[in-house]
Design a protein around this motif. Structure first.
Motif, mmCIF file in Angstrom:
data_model
loop_
_atom_site.group_PDB
_atom_site.id
_atom_site.type_symbol
_atom_site.label_atom_id
_atom_site.label_comp_id
_atom_site.label_asym_id
_atom_site.label_seq_id
_atom_site.Cartn_x
_atom_site.Cartn_y
_atom_site.Cartn_z
ATOM 1 N N LEU A 1 0.833 -1.217 0.000
ATOM 2 C CA LEU A 1 0.000 0.000 0.000
ATOM 3 C C LEU A 1 0.847 1.238 0.000
ATOM 4 N N LEU A 2 1.969 1.220 0.762
ATOM 5 C CA LEU A 2 2.839 2.391 0.799
ATOM 6 C C LEU A 2 3.514 2.584 -0.527
ATOM 7 N N ASN A 3 3.749 1.479 -1.273
ATOM 8 C CA ASN A 3 4.392 1.649 -2.569
ATOM 9 C C ASN A 3 3.390 2.064 -3.654
ATOM 10 N N HIS A 4 2.141 2.139 -3.300
ATOM 11 C CA HIS A 4 1.136 2.478 -4.329
ATOM 12 C C HIS A 4 1.144 3.971 -4.533
ATOM 13 N N PRO A 5 1.147 4.514 -5.743
ATOM 14 C CA PRO A 5 1.276 5.981 -5.996
ATOM 15 C C PRO A 5 0.025 6.733 -5.638
ATOM 16 N N SER A 6 -1.137 6.188 -5.723
ATOM 17 C CA SER A 6 -2.384 6.944 -5.413
ATOM 18 C C SER A 6 -2.443 7.314 -3.971
ATOM 19 N N ILE A 7 -1.755 6.583 -3.146
ATOM 20 C CA ILE A 7 -1.785 6.928 -1.733
ATOM 21 C C ILE A 7 -1.041 8.212 -1.529
ATOM 22 N N PHE A 8 0.071 8.308 -2.208
ATOM 23 C CA PHE A 8 0.838 9.552 -2.055
ATOM 24 C C PHE A 8 0.065 10.756 -2.607
ATOM 25 N N VAL A 9 -0.648 10.499 -3.650
ATOM 26 C CA VAL A 9 -1.445 11.614 -4.221
ATOM 27 C C VAL A 9 -2.527 12.032 -3.237
ATOM 28 N N SER A 10 -3.189 11.081 -2.670
ATOM 29 C CA SER A 10 -4.260 11.400 -1.715
ATOM 30 C C SER A 10 -3.719 12.136 -0.533
ATOM 31 N N VAL A 11 -2.546 11.652 -0.062
ATOM 32 C CA VAL A 11 -1.932 12.332 1.089
ATOM 33 C C VAL A 11 -1.557 13.744 0.695
ATOM 34 N N PHE B 1 -3.340 22.671 4.176
ATOM 35 C CA PHE B 1 -2.502 23.866 4.120
ATOM 36 C C PHE B 1 -3.305 25.054 3.572
ATOM 37 N N GLY B 2 -4.142 24.722 2.561
ATOM 38 C CA GLY B 2 -4.992 25.828 1.993
ATOM 39 C C GLY B 2 -5.974 26.347 3.025
ATOM 40 N N PHE B 3 -6.563 25.424 3.785
ATOM 41 C CA PHE B 3 -7.497 25.857 4.812
ATOM 42 C C PHE B 3 -6.801 26.723 5.838
ATOM 43 N N PHE B 4 -5.566 26.317 6.158
ATOM 44 C CA PHE B 4 -4.813 27.085 7.151
ATOM 45 C C PHE B 4 -4.513 28.477 6.614
ATOM 46 N N LEU B 5 -4.067 28.452 5.351
ATOM 47 C CA LEU B 5 -3.767 29.763 4.758
ATOM 48 C C LEU B 5 -5.030 30.639 4.686
ATOM 49 N N ARG B 6 -6.177 30.022 4.295
ATOM 50 C CA ARG B 6 -7.436 30.807 4.202
ATOM 51 C C ARG B 6 -7.829 31.335 5.556
ATOM 52 N N LYS B 7 -7.629 30.481 6.561
ATOM 53 C CA LYS B 7 -7.973 30.915 7.907
ATOM 54 C C LYS B 7 -7.114 32.069 8.305
ATOM 55 N N ARG B 8 -5.851 31.972 7.967
ATOM 56 C CA ARG B 8 -4.943 33.061 8.333
ATOM 57 C C ARG B 8 -5.330 34.336 7.550
ATOM 58 N N PHE B 9 -5.732 34.132 6.313
ATOM 59 C CA PHE B 9 -6.102 35.298 5.510
ATOM 60 C C PHE B 9 -7.366 35.949 6.064
ATOM 61 N N ILE B 10 -8.318 35.066 6.424
ATOM 62 C CA ILE B 10 -9.575 35.598 6.969
ATOM 63 C C ILE B 10 -9.330 36.302 8.277
ATOM 64 N N GLU B 11 -8.470 35.717 9.132
ATOM 65 C CA GLU B 11 -8.189 36.354 10.424
ATOM 66 C C GLU B 11 -7.512 37.693 10.201
ATOM 67 N N GLY B 12 -6.582 37.698 9.196
ATOM 68 C CA GLY B 12 -5.897 38.978 8.924
ATOM 69 C C GLY B 12 -6.852 40.016 8.377
#
Length: 521
Positions: A3-13, A21-32
């Protein structure tokens, strides 16, 4: 491991990490961004608070300034009210002082008036006493007067009233006579103006018809033919026409004599035709006379139609026109009646126009006023009465018929139209040359006029002038005074009215003169 060698897992991760990260950035943007909005809101609030404070201060300053202005205005108004009140108090004080002075004056006047009333009462009492004394004196004087004159007071009063009444009547009669004379003079002046205007506006020719007619002959031999064998032709002519034929020594002429102008005209025309034709015998005479009679009837009807046309009288009955045409061969005192009727019609029209009356009606009445003369030899009665009956018979208006009947006062005059017809008839008949007058009667009238004037004392010379229409009298200045000249003219005029018959009026003029003669040496 697989499973770890499967490429779709890495894509999903990777996607998951990206989303986180986008949510964090959006949250930071909204807070700012929220922080920025809060900061801006805070700054806006602070700015609004500052501006509100400033506005509040400005409003407080403005209100204080307005309050000061209001206070200042109120103080000024109060000062003005105080000044006005002070002035009113001063004026009131002045009025009070004036009232006090007037009251004092009124008291004085009332006192003086009371004194005057007391004096007047005393004066009235004195006058009443004097009146009583006067009444007593008048009573004693009346008693003495009645005792001396021998009449009572009532009788004296009646005599005085009678004298006053007589004097008043005399004054009233004088004034009435003066007013009547003035009105008569004014009426005469206006009437003369109207009559003179009517005469001046009408000019007519006069034809003096005679009771005889002369028929010219081509030769004296024609007289024998007119007479005929044993006089049968002349008898036939006289029998057919009713006219006398006079055959005398007059060269180349015969005379027709008769008072009926229509028959005389028939005889004249018939005789002329017989002479021109040459055939003169009883049968031919009757034929020509009948023919001429018809032609003359037509001529008279045409003359009547022409007369109504000239006057402007429309709608006259045919029979009345025929009777009117017969006046062409009717004369009165030598004046042709049809010409006279036309002249009366025109004079009536002129006078009616001047008086503001119906001119057409007046002309019609004037034209028909002598219509009775056409048949007065056939019907009994005066021509005025006959004419009135004819006018009524053929549908003329009642006022026209009455004017015809009253123009010689056979019936009393009732209207102005009656007076107009009567006046115009008198004017037409009295004009110089309108009617014939015998020379002997004319001279006799002049001699009578002069004889009447000469019969009065004081008359020196008398002259009848203007065809007997004026009498000039020269009096002796030594025996006749100026005041007597007026009475003399009146007496002579009354004597002429009583003794003479004359047309129109006669003017009596008395002339008195005083001559003073001196010679220079």
């Amino acid at each position: 491991m697989d499973l770890l060698n499967h490429p779709s897992i890495f894509v999903s991760v990777g996607l998951l990490l990206g989303v986180m990260f986008g949510f964090f950035l959006r949250k930071r943007f909204i807070e700012g961004h929220t922080q920025n909005i809060k900061e801006q809101a805070r700054q806006l609030i602070e700015t609004a608070i500052v501006e509100a404070e400033q506005l509040k201060k400005e409003a407080q300053l403005q209100s204080k300034e307005d309050a000061y202005l209001v206070k200042q205005a109120a103080e000024e108004e109060l000062k003005a009210d105080r000044r006005e009140l002070k002035e009113e108090r001063l004026q009131l004080k002045k009025n009070q002082d004036q009232l006090k002075r007037e009251w004092s004056s009124f008291d004085r006047k009332r006192t003086d008036l009371q004194a005057a009333e007391d004096a007047l009462a005393n004066r009235e009492h004195e006058i009443e006493e004097k009146y009583k004394e006067v009444d007593n004196l008048v009573g004693r004087q009346r008693y003495e007067l009645s005792r001396i004159s021998g009449i009572s007071q009532e009788e004296a009063k009646k005599l005085l009233m009678a004298s006053l009444e007589s004097q008043a009547r005399m004054d009233a009669s004088k004034r009435l006579a003066k007013i009547e004379n003035e009105m008569k003079i004014e009426a005469d002046r206006k009437a003369k103006n109207i009559i003179a205007l009517a005469i001046s506006r009408y000019a007519g020719d006069y034809v003096a018809d005679k009771t005889v007619s002369m028929v010219p002959l081509p030769s004296d031999e024609m007289k024998g033919r007119i007479i005929g064998r044993e006089g049968r032709n002349i008898r036939a002519i006289e029998a057919a026409t009713g006219i006398d034929i006079i055959i005398d020594d007059t060269p180349e002429a015969v005379i027709l004599s008769g008072f009926n102008p229509v028959r005389r005209e028939v005889a004249r025309l018939a005789l002329l035709q017989l002479i021109n034709d040459g055939r003169i015998h009883p049968g031919r005479i009757e034929e020509v006379v009948a023919k001429v009679t018809k032609e003359l009837d037509i001529d008279m009807r045409e003359a009547g139609e022409q007369a109504t046309f000239d006057v402007g009288a429309h709608g006259v009955h045919v029979e009345l026109i025929k009777i009117l045409g017969r006046l062409k061969y009717r004369t009165s005192y030598g004046q042709n009646v049809l010409h006279h009727s036309l002249e009366v019609a025109f004079l009536c029209g002129v006078m009616a126009a001047e008086l503001g009356l119906d001119e057409t009606l007046a002309k019609r009445a004037g034209l028909l006023h002598d219509i009775g003369k056409a048949v007065d030899h056939e019907v009994e009665g005066s021509h005025a009465t006959i004419g009135r009956d004819l006018a009524k018979k053929y549908g003329e208006q009642e006022e026209i018929a009455y004017a015809i009947g009253s123009h010689h006062e056979d019936i009393p005059i009732q209207s102005v139209l009656d007076v107009l017809v009567q006046s115009a008839d008198a004017l037409s008949g009295a004009r110089p040359g309108a009617r014939k007058e015998m020379l002997q009667s004319y001279v006799k009238r002049l001699e009578d006029l002069e004889a009447i004037a000469n019969s009065f004392s004081g008359v020196d010379k008398t002259y009848a002038i203007q065809a007997g229409r004026e009498l000039r009298i020269i009096v002796n200045s030594d025996s006749v005074k100026d005041s007597d000249a007026v009475l003399l003219s009146q007496d002579i005029a009354k004597s002429i009215e009583q003794k003479l018959t004359y047309p129109g009026q006669i003017r009596v003029t008395v002339i008195r003169e005083t001559r003073a003669v001196e010679y220079a040496k």
